[in-house]
Design an enzyme around this catalytic site. Structure first.
Site, PDB file in Angstrom:
ATOM      1  N   CYS A   1       0.828  -1.214   0.000  1.00 54.46           N
ATOM      2  CA  CYS A   1       0.000   0.000   0.000  1.00 54.46           C
ATOM      3  C   CYS A   1       0.856   1.255   0.000  1.00 54.46           C
ATOM      4  CB  CYS A   1      -0.975   0.053   1.152  1.00 54.46           C
ATOM      5  SG  CYS A   1      -2.217   1.323   0.855  1.00 54.46           S
TER       6      CYS A   1
ATOM      7  N   CYS B   1      -6.270   2.084  -4.153  1.00 56.13           N
ATOM      8  CA  CYS B   1      -5.656   2.667  -2.969  1.00 56.13           C
ATOM      9  C   CYS B   1      -6.536   3.814  -2.511  1.00 56.13           C
ATOM     10  CB  CYS B   1      -4.250   3.168  -3.288  1.00 56.13           C
ATOM     11  SG  CYS B   1      -3.402   3.847  -1.847  1.00 56.13           S
TER      12      CYS B   1
END
Length: 427
Positions: free
Chosen positions: A178, A356
């Protein structure tokens, strides 16, 4: 006769235990549990085993909000037993060695397991120790990291104890899971300072090893507008190499000029650790030159061993390492394995889809979605490069529910748009 009776009353040893499975899954994280649920339906529970040492399973996307004090640590975790598909064999041990030439896996307790097919979902390795002064530096206050269950609440404490000075946030010079998370906590902290009347005394600094703020230009352009409007200082190509917690100092190298070292005093420091391939994968014949699991990026089948597959953070797939990517990959991998079992060619291709959700405050999210080529691959008929309150509630409230009851059970159902919605917010 007495000998035989006594013999069969001996405790069942590993020699007698079943140690061969049609499908062996390595890792009980997001990808491993999702695929074991799918494989149970495809092959029957008795033919599937999962090797996973941890007693707890964590929904890691929530750690961003835990570190910011918006969610509790307890809400991000459940017992591994509760998420393991019923009937599937859970091998509570750690993988020590993978031998794909002979289709076996060795665990640290000496158990050898053979398989017909293997799914590798071992995740990646955190390397706090590559930063001088860590991990022992976490014993001091004012320093935390949202990347570990052991350190995420230290982030919250450092944030809440902040009085005045520099709040420093870092991004390492390695691939990370991430890639948006290192700056999510920065935006949340800045918002926290505003809400608590401390913003005027806070200097918010984001030091990233990258040459860009975010890898996808559409979203990066919007993020630059946000950091400028909120007076956040962004320094590119700055890599954290040392922490001096006694003096509250962070030491950075300039990656474009390595001899240039900068020392910054901090009142709060959030560290994103260097990361690398899983060490067992790296030491095996399954790894590419960099140590990542070497897969066909479209089918998720291994490049050299056709009975081996992979998913998630341990792979060399050239897309962001997120749980949303795992969700998309699981559907493709399920289809690939179904075809391989029928001696047919895989016909479903993974396009690199990932998402994201860039948390920019305690009630807004910018939802980045994109593919292998870095092209936006958006779900909603709106400009997703704009901050949205609705997307925040999807990230914070809806997605955890869909993670536990959707992804981990291998349940997608419904049309493709619905399946894509399930991906959103997953780190």
């Amino acid at each position: 006769m007495g000998f035989i009776t006594a013999y069969f009353h001996l405790p069942l040893t590993r020699a007698f235990a079943k140690c061969h499975y049609k499908m062996l899954v390595l890792g009980g994280g997001s990808g491993g549990i999702a695929m074991s649920a799918r494989m149970k339906r495809m092959l029957g529970a008795e033919n599937v085993a999962v090797v996973e040492p941890s007693e707890m399973h964590y929904y890691q996307p929530l750690w961003t909000l835990v570190g910011a004090g918006a969610k509790s640590a307890a809400s991000a975790g459940r017992s591994t037993a509760s998420v393991m598909p019923s009937g599937v064999k859970w091998v509570k041990s750690k993988v020590q060695e993978i031998n794909p030439d002979v289709n076996t896996v060795l665990t640290v307790d000496g158990t050898k397991i053979s398989y017909e097919y293997l799914i590798v979902a071992l995740g990646l390795q955190l390397h706090f120790e590559r930063i001088k002064g860590l991990p022992e530096g976490f014993e001091h206050p004012k320093i935390g990291s949202n990347y570990s269950v052991q350190t995420v609440e230290k982030t919250k404490r450092a944030l809440q104890d902040f009085k005045e000075g520099n709040a420093v946030f870092t991004f390492p010079n390695t691939p990370v899971k991430c890639a948006g998370a290192p700056q999510k906590i920065m935006y949340l902290s800045e918002d926290f300072f505003r809400k608590t009347g401390k913003r005027a005394k806070a200097n918010v600094i984001y030091n990233t090893s990258l040459p860009v703020l975010f890898g996808i230009k559409k979203y990066a352009d919007s993020l630059w507008e946000i950091v400028k409007s909120r007076d956040i200082q962004v320094n590119l190509r700055q890599n954290l190499i040392e922490v001096r917690p006694e003096n509250q100092e962070a030491v950075f190298e300039n990656l474009d000029n390595p001899s240039e070292i900068k020392v910054i005093e901090y009142e709060m420091l959030h560290v994103t650790p260097p990361m690398g391939p899983n060490l067992v994968v790296k030491a095996s014949l399954l790894a590419d030159e960099s140590g990542w699991l070497d897969l066909n990026k479209e089918t998720l089948q291994h490049m050299n061993y056709p009975n081996v597959f992979g998913i998630g953070d341990c792979t060399n797939l050239p897309t962001s390492k997120t749980a949303a990517a795992v969700a998309a990959q699981s559907a493709v991998l399920n289809r690939t394995i179904k075809k391989i079992l029928k001696n047919e060619m895989p016909d479903k291709k993974y396009d690199g889809y990932t998402s994201c959700p860039l948390v920019t405050s305690y009630n807004t999210v910018m939802l980045a979605e994109f593919d292998y080529n870095g092209q936006p691959l958006e779900t909603f008929p709106i400009n997703q490069a704009k901050e949205s309150r609705i997307m925040y509630h999807m990230k914070a409230d809806i997605m955890p529910h869909l993670y536990w009851h959707g992804l981990l059970r291998g349940l997608w159902g419904g049309p493709e748009p619905f399946r894509k919605i399930l991906h959103l917010g997953m780190k």
